[in-house]
Scaffold this active site. Structure first.
Site, PDB file in Angstrom:
ATOM      1  N   LYS A 152       0.836  -1.193   0.000  1.00  0.00           N
ATOM      2  CA  LYS A 152       0.000   0.000   0.000  1.00  0.00           C
ATOM      3  C   LYS A 152       0.873   1.245   0.000  1.00  0.00           C
ATOM      4  O   LYS A 152       1.877   1.313   0.717  1.00  0.00           O
ATOM      5  CB  LYS A 152      -0.907  -0.014   1.239  1.00  0.00           C
ATOM      6  CG  LYS A 152      -1.834   1.195   1.355  1.00  0.00           C
ATOM      7  CD  LYS A 152      -2.691   1.099   2.605  1.00  0.00           C
ATOM      8  CE  LYS A 152      -3.606   2.309   2.749  1.00  0.00           C
ATOM      9  NZ  LYS A 152      -4.469   2.213   3.953  1.00  0.00           N
ATOM     10  N   SER A 200      -9.111   2.983   3.072  1.00  0.00           N
ATOM     11  CA  SER A 200      -8.116   3.561   2.191  1.00  0.00           C
ATOM     12  C   SER A 200      -7.222   2.526   1.502  1.00  0.00           C
ATOM     13  O   SER A 200      -6.428   2.875   0.637  1.00  0.00           O
ATOM     14  CB  SER A 200      -7.237   4.532   2.982  1.00  0.00           C
ATOM     15  OG  SER A 200      -6.536   3.866   4.022  1.00  0.00           O
ATOM     16  N   SER A 206      -9.926   0.992   7.359  1.00  0.00           N
ATOM     17  CA  SER A 206      -9.310   0.962   6.039  1.00  0.00           C
ATOM     18  C   SER A 206      -8.741  -0.379   5.596  1.00  0.00           C
ATOM     19  O   SER A 206      -8.288  -0.503   4.461  1.00  0.00           O
ATOM     20  CB  SER A 206      -8.195   2.019   5.959  1.00  0.00           C
ATOM     21  OG  SER A 206      -8.766   3.307   5.950  1.00  0.00           O
TER      22      SER A 206
END
Length: 472
Positions: A73, A149, A173
């Protein structure tokens, strides 16, 4: 190779050890899959394919995940001398001098790092649509959001680019993208995974690193790789009884489980699909021999929680943006930020240090009031992973902040309290809408009890195998 790519990470590692495929062949197949699928999905924003292929021959032969491809990520999980954007153009040209501790451990375990995945600017919302990189699309329906996210990571795993990807969870997230992309997503106990050396904690302790995966055993084994404290960490999680991978298949015993289909605060509209998912999961758990009854912590009904949680996040964003300005040698103008983050930074700048500490102290009390429910003898809490139905891209409008903040508050109503308490929670893909979109359910355990979550999740997976219809 198509069948090898469909394996989970543990299965891919076994295939390499057994000689079914070489590490290079698997990496090349994953790269080909990224190049074939990402034009539509836009999940991978930074690629390091050549470096990854060059590093394969340096991986120790006995590394447990030798040759298994992974994506990181693009928020947290920093790499030395590699682009790191956190979803924002403000970070252009800023490079880190060293790997995050979690990345060091992933390398040591033999993972092949192929690149970085898309995330909303600074990870501050539930849909991955950053202005700097464009929207990531859900592999189940490209018109829909993969969540945020960790949306880029979830979309990449669901689309079969890699078997697992790193993620992080400051308000839901990990669990929200896992829910929307039909994956397993476990938010660990606060302090289980170090955020060093760059940070001691994220969002005043709300944010925790983790993974999105296609199997419970991958989630357990990957957390085993990265878990652990380092000298100087501000705190650590309670010790586990052993490896989480060894908990897969163990009998969890007869558990006392509460469940909620509607939020007890009363200001979150009930969403039929998440409620139906919880009802079905409750029946499944009861059929497995557990004591399942309606109800949960009384503290979840407290009306002041959203304001304190949001204020602490805004304070942290304001501090983060100030630090970015110092790092690049020029203050960040609010016009450089997306409107949502500009508003949050403005709010954070308008609060004093005593204001921040009062919110932190309120959350300290909230954590104790939440913990009381588990201290009364309850083992797990079952709730929706997402407080709203799967939503299309654009549902969180970039310019209508009143609508954006209101919808986000409803979406994270069941996840953000668990970030505030630091407890572990896992989202499991147990439901589909009539249109075939995934809907997850969330199980929350007492602090330090990832072992219990893994046992129960594996028990569920055994009797209700997870489907991955978005796989190639």
């Amino acid at each position: 190779m198509r069948e090898i790519l469909r394996l989970d990470a543990v299965g891919q590692a076994e295939a390499i050890r057994d000689g079914q495929v070489s590490a290079r062949e698997l990496a090349e197949a994953a790269i080909a899959r990224i190049e074939a699928a990402d034009g539509e999905l836009n999940a991978v924003v930074h690629r390091r394919f050549e470096r990854a292929l060059a590093e394969i021959d340096t991986i120790p032969a006995d590394a447990p995940f030798r040759g298994v491809p992974i994506l990181l990520k693009d928020l947290g999980w920093r790499e030395a001398a590699e682009p790191y954007s956190a979803g924002s153009a403000v970070r252009d040209g800023l490079l880190d001098a060293e790997d995050a501790y979690g990345v060091v451990r992933l390398r040591a375990a033999g993972f092949v790092l192929l690149g970085r995945t898309n995330t909303p600017e600074f990870g501050s919302t539930i849909s991955t649509e950053p202005a700097a990189f464009g929207p990531t699309r859900n592999p189940y329906d490209p018109a829909y959001s993969p969540g945020g996210s960790s949306g880029g990571s979830a979309a990449a795993v669901a689309a079969g680019m890699v078997a697992l990807a790193t993620a992080s969870d400051g308000g839901g997230s990990i669990r929200i993208p896992a829910s929307l992309c039909g994956l397993v997503g476990l938010k660990p106990t606060r302090g289980r995974v170090s955020l060093g050396p760059a940070l001691g904690e994220g969002w005043s302790g709300f944010s925790c690193p983790g993974f999105v995966t296609r199997s419970v055993r991958d989630t357990a084994a990957a957390l085993d790789v990265v878990a652990g404290t380092h000298p100087g960490d501000p705190y650590g999680a309670p010790a586990l009884p052993g490896r989480l991978a060894d908990e897969v298949g163990r009998d969890p015993g007869r558990l006392r489980i509460g469940f909620l289909t509607a939020h007890p605060r009363g200001d979150v509209p009930e969403a039929p699909e998440p409620a139906e998912a919880v009802t079905g999961a409750a029946a499944l758990l009861e059929s497995l021999g557990h004591d399942v009854t309606p109800g949960g912590p009384r503290a979840l009904a407290e009306p002041d929680f959203p304001a304190h949680f949001g204020a602490i996040v805004a304070d942290n964003l304001a501090a983060h943006v100030a630090a970015l300005g110092e790092l690049r040698g020029k203050p960040v103008d609010l016009e450089e930020l997306e409107p949502r983050n500009a508003a949050m930074v403005r709010a954070g700048r308008g609060r004093s240090a005593p204001d921040h500490l009062r919110s932190v102290q309120w959350v300290d009390g909230f954590r104790r009031r939440m913990a009381a429910w588990w201290a009364e003898g309850n083992d797990l809490l079952l709730m929706p992973s997402l407080g709203v139905a799967p939503f299309p891209l654009g549902w969180i409008p970039p310019d209508d902040l009143s609508v954006a903040f209101g919808r986000t508050a409803h979406a994270v109503a069941f996840t953000s309290p668990v970030n505030a308490t630091g407890q572990p929670a896992v989202s499991l893909p147990l439901h589909r809408t009539a249109a075939g979109l995934p809907v997850g359910v969330q199980l929350v355990a007492a602090p330090g009890r990832e072992d219990l979550l893994v046992r129960v999740a594996a028990q569920i997976e055994q009797v209700r195998p997870f489907e991955h219809l978005a796989m190639p």
